[in-house]
Design a protein around this motif. Structure first.
Motif, mmCIF file in Angstrom:
data_model
loop_
_atom_site.group_PDB
_atom_site.id
_atom_site.type_symbol
_atom_site.label_atom_id
_atom_site.label_comp_id
_atom_site.label_asym_id
_atom_site.label_seq_id
_atom_site.Cartn_x
_atom_site.Cartn_y
_atom_site.Cartn_z
ATOM 1 N N ARG B 500 0.724 -1.146 0.107
ATOM 2 C CA ARG B 500 -0.246 0.048 -0.100
ATOM 3 C C ARG B 500 0.881 1.334 0.009
ATOM 4 N N SER B 501 0.857 2.206 -0.967
ATOM 5 C CA SER B 501 1.585 3.321 -1.553
ATOM 6 C C SER B 501 3.123 3.129 -1.970
ATOM 7 N N VAL B 502 3.400 1.626 -1.970
ATOM 8 C CA VAL B 502 4.724 1.327 -2.574
ATOM 9 C C VAL B 502 5.861 2.324 -2.207
ATOM 10 N N GLY B 503 6.535 2.811 -3.276
ATOM 11 C CA GLY B 503 7.464 3.741 -3.036
ATOM 12 C C GLY B 503 7.233 4.826 -2.031
ATOM 13 N N ALA B 504 5.988 5.452 -2.248
ATOM 14 C CA ALA B 504 5.805 6.728 -1.558
ATOM 15 C C ALA B 504 5.823 6.278 0.008
ATOM 16 N N SER B 505 5.563 4.931 0.188
ATOM 17 C CA SER B 505 5.469 4.727 1.792
ATOM 18 C C SER B 505 7.016 4.694 2.427
ATOM 19 N N ILE B 506 7.937 4.461 1.431
ATOM 20 C CA ILE B 506 9.478 4.508 1.719
ATOM 21 C C ILE B 506 9.749 6.189 1.667
ATOM 22 N N ASN B 507 9.678 6.727 0.643
ATOM 23 C CA ASN B 507 10.318 7.901 0.155
ATOM 24 C C ASN B 507 9.672 9.038 0.787
ATOM 25 N N GLY B 508 8.496 8.999 1.289
ATOM 26 C CA GLY B 508 7.745 10.045 1.749
ATOM 27 C C GLY B 508 8.230 10.301 3.359
ATOM 28 N N PHE B 509 8.641 9.357 3.887
ATOM 29 C CA PHE B 509 9.270 9.149 5.280
ATOM 30 C C PHE B 509 10.828 10.011 5.113
ATOM 31 N N VAL B 510 11.496 9.526 3.863
ATOM 32 C CA VAL B 510 12.910 10.166 3.850
ATOM 33 C C VAL B 510 12.790 11.561 3.466
ATOM 34 N N THR B 511 12.040 12.133 2.309
ATOM 35 C CA THR B 511 12.017 13.333 1.935
ATOM 36 C C THR B 511 11.330 14.392 3.165
ATOM 37 N N GLU B 512 10.413 13.857 3.750
ATOM 38 C CA GLU B 512 9.830 14.631 4.930
ATOM 39 C C GLU B 512 10.383 14.817 6.204
ATOM 40 N N SER B 513 11.137 13.898 6.551
ATOM 41 C CA SER B 513 12.023 13.795 7.622
ATOM 42 C C SER B 513 13.288 14.842 7.514
ATOM 43 N N ALA B 514 13.689 14.624 6.099
ATOM 44 C CA ALA B 514 14.887 15.440 5.724
ATOM 45 C C ALA B 514 14.726 17.101 5.619
ATOM 46 N N ILE B 515 13.403 17.323 5.010
ATOM 47 C CA ILE B 515 13.006 18.727 5.092
ATOM 48 C C ILE B 515 12.692 19.371 6.542
ATOM 49 N N ASP B 516 12.222 18.471 7.368
ATOM 50 C CA ASP B 516 12.252 18.947 8.865
ATOM 51 C C ASP B 516 13.334 19.046 9.566
ATOM 52 N N GLU B 517 14.327 18.225 9.403
ATOM 53 C CA GLU B 517 15.542 18.505 9.788
ATOM 54 C C GLU B 517 16.359 19.831 9.239
ATOM 55 N N ILE B 518 16.196 20.120 8.017
ATOM 56 C CA ILE B 518 16.818 21.279 7.565
ATOM 57 C C ILE B 518 15.837 22.544 8.152
ATOM 58 N N ALA B 519 14.707 22.222 8.310
ATOM 59 C CA ALA B 519 14.024 23.493 8.968
ATOM 60 C C ALA B 519 14.528 23.779 10.537
ATOM 61 N N LEU B 520 14.566 22.657 11.149
ATOM 62 C CA LEU B 520 15.055 22.616 12.577
ATOM 63 C C LEU B 520 16.596 23.256 12.546
ATOM 64 N N ALA B 521 17.313 22.732 11.590
ATOM 65 C CA ALA B 521 19.025 23.079 11.487
ATOM 66 C C ALA B 521 19.168 24.750 11.121
ATOM 67 N N THR B 522 18.158 25.249 10.360
ATOM 68 C CA THR B 522 18.181 26.673 9.875
ATOM 69 C C THR B 522 17.265 27.510 10.489
ATOM 70 N N GLY B 523 16.564 26.886 11.755
ATOM 71 C CA GLY B 523 15.828 27.907 12.579
ATOM 72 C C GLY B 523 14.568 28.361 11.875
ATOM 73 N N ALA B 524 13.883 27.361 11.071
ATOM 74 C CA ALA B 524 12.846 28.066 10.152
ATOM 75 C C ALA B 524 11.633 26.815 10.794
ATOM 76 N N ASP B 525 10.510 27.513 10.952
ATOM 77 C CA ASP B 525 9.311 26.704 11.210
ATOM 78 C C ASP B 525 8.976 25.705 10.305
ATOM 79 N N PRO B 526 8.821 24.456 10.420
ATOM 80 C CA PRO B 526 8.629 23.467 9.195
ATOM 81 C C PRO B 526 7.563 23.833 8.438
ATOM 82 N N VAL B 527 6.578 24.262 8.884
ATOM 83 C CA VAL B 527 5.538 24.664 8.075
ATOM 84 C C VAL B 527 5.886 25.930 7.111
ATOM 85 N N VAL B 528 6.253 27.010 7.899
ATOM 86 C CA VAL B 528 6.908 28.107 7.071
ATOM 87 C C VAL B 528 7.940 27.759 5.851
#
Lengths: 148, 707
Positions: B500-528
């Motif tokens: 169920r959801s195939v590659g997106a089940s894997i790479n959704g976790f990867v991409t969206e975790s990385a974006i969040d880490e970058i937000a925290l590292a650069t002092g940005a709100d993850p939604v902003v």
């Protein structure tokens, strides 16, 4: 030969006494509403009521069932008129539907003990597995049934 | 409204229907460019559905997709009922013949077929109106249809569809019947009751496991415990068994009931040949191979835009992290099963399947019978989740049926189902990002080392890229300055498949975790940060903002809790989820609520969309918290729910869903709820605890009950 009472009817079945009630219901009596999911009393898809108490029929032998009164999903009501069945449809609970026989019987036993159970009571008492994730709607349907 | 009983007589053939009931039978295609319906005929292989209007007033929609809880029976029939001007309660729904069916997967059931379903309903309506006009001797333009009746606007006379059906069948089929404008929808876009649900509240719904035939025998399978292993010789028949049937990599044990077959299988003494190198099927070995692949390759390019090397060379700061996800089992509530009756001249197959046509193909190949001697009856599926595309269990049942020449039902006991799955692949993915001095992402690079689902089923395209493996990595809507996405095919021999959801089940976790880490590292709100990256994509922005609002992203969090957000594009839909969690006891997570926003273009049945989001989130939470199939000595070590824990009632959060009807082309709904929840959870967990989980599951080795 074992005489068991299912949904108010006596049946004589000629099987090994160790045979789980689940397989007697399904393969011998053709009552396929009771489901096999794990065979180890974890998933509760095979839940039936024995003297009104929920029992996982994959781990409950036909010999143990002798002298008891067993209710399966087929016996919950003759016409889908049970308040929980109505609530299940009103809340559009099932997805694939495979676990719902066990869910309904577990819920009916719960409501016998607690006519208006809270969410935390439902959470505590119902350990049936639903891979589709209908839990939230099951809670809602039980509340709807409790409100009549 | 109701579903047809699934019995041998369900799949009505045209002659039989016309002989017994009489009326209008429209066969039509679901493919977008083949709308023309053809009356009374079976015009070739493009036809994948039927609308029947019987002289007995019955209205039946037969659909080519399998019902596994996703609501396809209601969604497609809603389109027909809308155009046919009938009330929803009068419509029956059932499956078409296997040869006319389609594969239920890729969340395509409704989005690819709704228009042609509607066209078929509209064509039938116009033919019924034409028949009434002819009967009254008036122009069709003075006639109108509503509630299953045609009304003569001059005389106010009415004729029922049933009374018109035979005459209508002789009318020409309109090639482009007018469709109901969306402003006048009565049924599409409303939460009509699903027709299959009443039978799922009283035990009467027939799943694959529930098929019973007279004088049937019961078989269970025992596979070689090692992947790729084979049976040395046919083992002796154990006590209690009536037959043993060798199956190459497995043995079927047959008895007079399922329990006897399982007991006999326990006593089976089979000897196996293990394949060379089987000891390399080991989670630690597989992970170290993946580590080598993401560092050293070889890898092929799946997507390249802009100057990634330049972006890194000129970066003010950079980011690099690896993310790991494990093999997962499908563990549908209903284990694999199929029932076969083969008598040498004909073959009936009753199967819970996402691919009835593939079942037919398997039956032709195994039995050598022509298609017209094979009857495939699709049953309800107790979950499909991508596993019931495959025909391994079907082929086994056919071989057993041929050996016995008696009706026989094959069941895979739960441990066989878990240990011989076609697993969601593991993946190790390295993400690198380059940022400028303002924190803008100028370069984005991801390389995944993962086994190839498509590569296990045939040759990959010349690019060498498995499209399934890079879903959720490529074509991201984020406004990165440049990007490079690479695929390194992992050689592990574990069978992998569509989950169920195939590659997106894997790479959704990867991409969206990385974006969040970058937000925290650069002092940005993850939604902003995401708003900045989605400035050119108003549709995604709207989904992001809706989830943030529903989840009260910018409001204070209750004490001891934290929120995390993620947004994933999959199957033409956009889903964002906010998870609100706490850690009441170390080593656990309590998910209090999940707020989900979804844009699938338009919700045909909003209640079903909500159900699929609730279900996808539950499924994804089980996987994120506990899901893992460890490999050891050539085998899957997962046996049962006892060591493959899934969410129960007490862990199930409140899920609130907001649907955005953007008017974009229809997207899928069965799968897209799954991918965002794992990263939303990890992002919330990092905010709450300061600990970043980059390797799933959160809690490996979880158990529930004993076996």
């Amino acid at each position: 030969m074992y005489r068991i009472n299912i949904n108010g009817q006596d049946h004589d079945v000629d099987v090994d006494g160790e045979t789980p009630l689940l397989w007697v219901l399904r393969d011998i009596l053709g009552l396929t509403g009771t489901k096999y999911g794990c065979g180890i009393k974890v998933c509760a898809a095979c839940t039936v009521l024995v003297n009104g108490e929920p029992e996982k029929s994959c781990g409950f032998s036909v010999a143990e069932a002798v002298g008891t009164s067993v209710t399966t999903i087929e016996g919950l009501s003759p016409d889908r008129s049970h308040v929980l069945q109505q609530a299940w449809i009103a809340e559009q609970v099932p997805q694939c539907g495979f676990c719902q026989s066990g869910m309904l019987l577990a819920a009916s036993a719960l409501m016998t003990e607690y006519p208006n159970p809270s969410d935390s009571r439902i959470n505590d008492k119902m350990d049936n597995i639903c891979v589709c994730g209908t839990y939230q709607r099951i809670r809602a349907a039980i509340h709807r049934a409790a409100e009549g | 409204m109701s579903t047809l009983e699934i019995t041998k007589g369900t799949v009505v053939n045209r002659r039989q229907f016309l002989a017994t009931t009489g009326g209008l039978l429209l066969a039509f295609s679901f493919e977008d460019n083949h709308h023309a319906a053809e009356a009374q005929g079976l015009p070739g292989t493009q036809v994948t559905g039927f609308v029947r209007i019987g002289a007995d007033e019955s209205i039946t929609v037969l659909v080519g997709g399998g019902e596994m809880g996703q609501g396809i029976y209601s969604g497609l029939a809603q389109g027909v009922a809308e155009e046919l001007m009938v009330d929803w309660e009068t419509v029956q729904v059932g499956p078409v013949a296997a040869g006319l069916s389609w594969l239920s997967g890729g969340s395509t059931g409704i989005r690819r077929r709704l228009t042609s379903m509607r066209t078929a309903g509209a064509a039938a309506r116009e033919m019924l109106i034409a028949a009434a006009a002819e009967q009254w001797g008036v122009l069709p333009s003075v006639c109108s249809a509503a509630h299953g009746m045609v009304t003569n606007s001059i005389t106010s006379e009415t004729l029922s569809y049933g009374s018109l059906a035979v005459r209508a069948a002789a009318m020409p089929v309109p090639s482009a019947p007018p469709l109901v404008p969306s402003s006048a929808f009565r049924i599409i876009g409303t939460s009509v009751a699903r027709p299959d649900l009443p039978s799922k509240t009283d035990g009467s719904a027939i799943f694959g496991l529930d098929v019973m035939l007279p004088d049937m025998l019961f078989a269970v399978v025992k596979h070689c415990p090692v992947f790729g292993g084979t049976l040395r010789s046919t083992p002796p028949r154990p006590p209690g068994a009536t037959h043993v049937v060798p199956l190459g990599n497995a043995v079927a044990v047959v008895a007079t009931n399922t329990w006897q077959a399982m007991e006999a299988a326990r006593k089976l003494e089979a000897r196996w040949n293990f394949p060379a190198g089987y000891l390399n099927i080991d989670s630690a070995v597989i992970r170290s191979q993946a580590q080598n692949l993401i560092v050293n390759g070889p890898a092929v390019v799946a997507e390249s835009r802009g100057d990634v090397a330049g972006a890194f060379a000129g970066a003010a700061s950079t980011f690099q992290r690896n993310y790991y996800v494990p093999y997962l089992a499908h563990c549908c509530m209903e284990v694999l099963s199929a029932t076969v009756h083969y008598d040498g001249e004909t073959c009936d197959i009753y199967a819970p399947t996402q691919a009835p046509n593939a079942v037919l193909g398997a039956a032709k190949a195994v039995t050598g019978l022509p298609a017209d001697k094979i009857n495939v009856v699709p049953t309800f599926m107790g979950g499909g989740l991508g596993r019931k595309f495959e025909v391994d269990y079907i082929t086994q049942a056919l071989k057993i049926g041929m050996a016995l020449r008696k009706p026989v039902k094959l069941m895979w006991p739960r441990p066989e189902d878990m240990q011989h799955d076609q697993y969601r692949p593991m993946a190790l993915v390295r993400v690198r990002a380059a940022m400028d001095a303002s924190g803008n992402i100028t370069g984005w690079a991801a390389r995944t080392a993962t086994p190839s689902i498509l590569g296990q089923r045939g040759p990959l395209p010349p690019s060498g890229v498995d499209s399934q493996a890079v879903e959720g990595l490529v074509n991201l809507s984020y406004g990165f300055g440049s990007r490079l996405i690479e695929f390194a095919r992992h050689p592990a021999l574990v069978p992998v498949g569509f989950w169920r959801s195939v590659g997106a089940s894997i790479n959704g976790f990867v991409t969206e975790s990385a974006i969040d880490e970058i937000a925290l590292a650069t002092g940005a709100d993850p939604v902003v940060l995401r708003r900045r990256l989605l400035a050119a994509d108003p549709r995604s922005l709207a989904v992001l903002n809706a989830a943030a609002e529903l989840g009260e992203w910018f409001s204070p969090v209750p004490p001891g809790r934290a929120r995390g957000i993620a947004l994933v594009w999959s199957f033409g839909s956009i889903v964002a989820e906010v998870a609100e969690i706490s850690v009441p006891v170390a080593g656990t997570i309590k998910v209090h609520r999940v707020s989900c926003a979804v844009d699938c273009g338009m919700a045909i049945n909003p209640n079903s969309v909500e159900a699929q989001m609730q279900g996808g989130i539950t499924h994804g939470l089980s996987a994120a918290l506990w899901g893992e199939v460890p490999m050891k000595a050539g085998r899957a070590t997962t046996r049962n729910f006892s060591n493959y824990r899934v969410l129960q009632m007490r862990e199930s959060p409140q899920v609130d869903v907001r649907i955005i009807n953007s008017g974009a082309p229809l997207g899928g709904i069965g799968e897209p709820g799954v991918p965002p929840i794992a990263p939303a959870l990890a992002n919330a967990y990092a905010r709450l605890t300061g600990r970043r989980v980059r390797s799933l599951p959160f809690f490996p080795g979880a158990t529930m009950g004993d076996d």
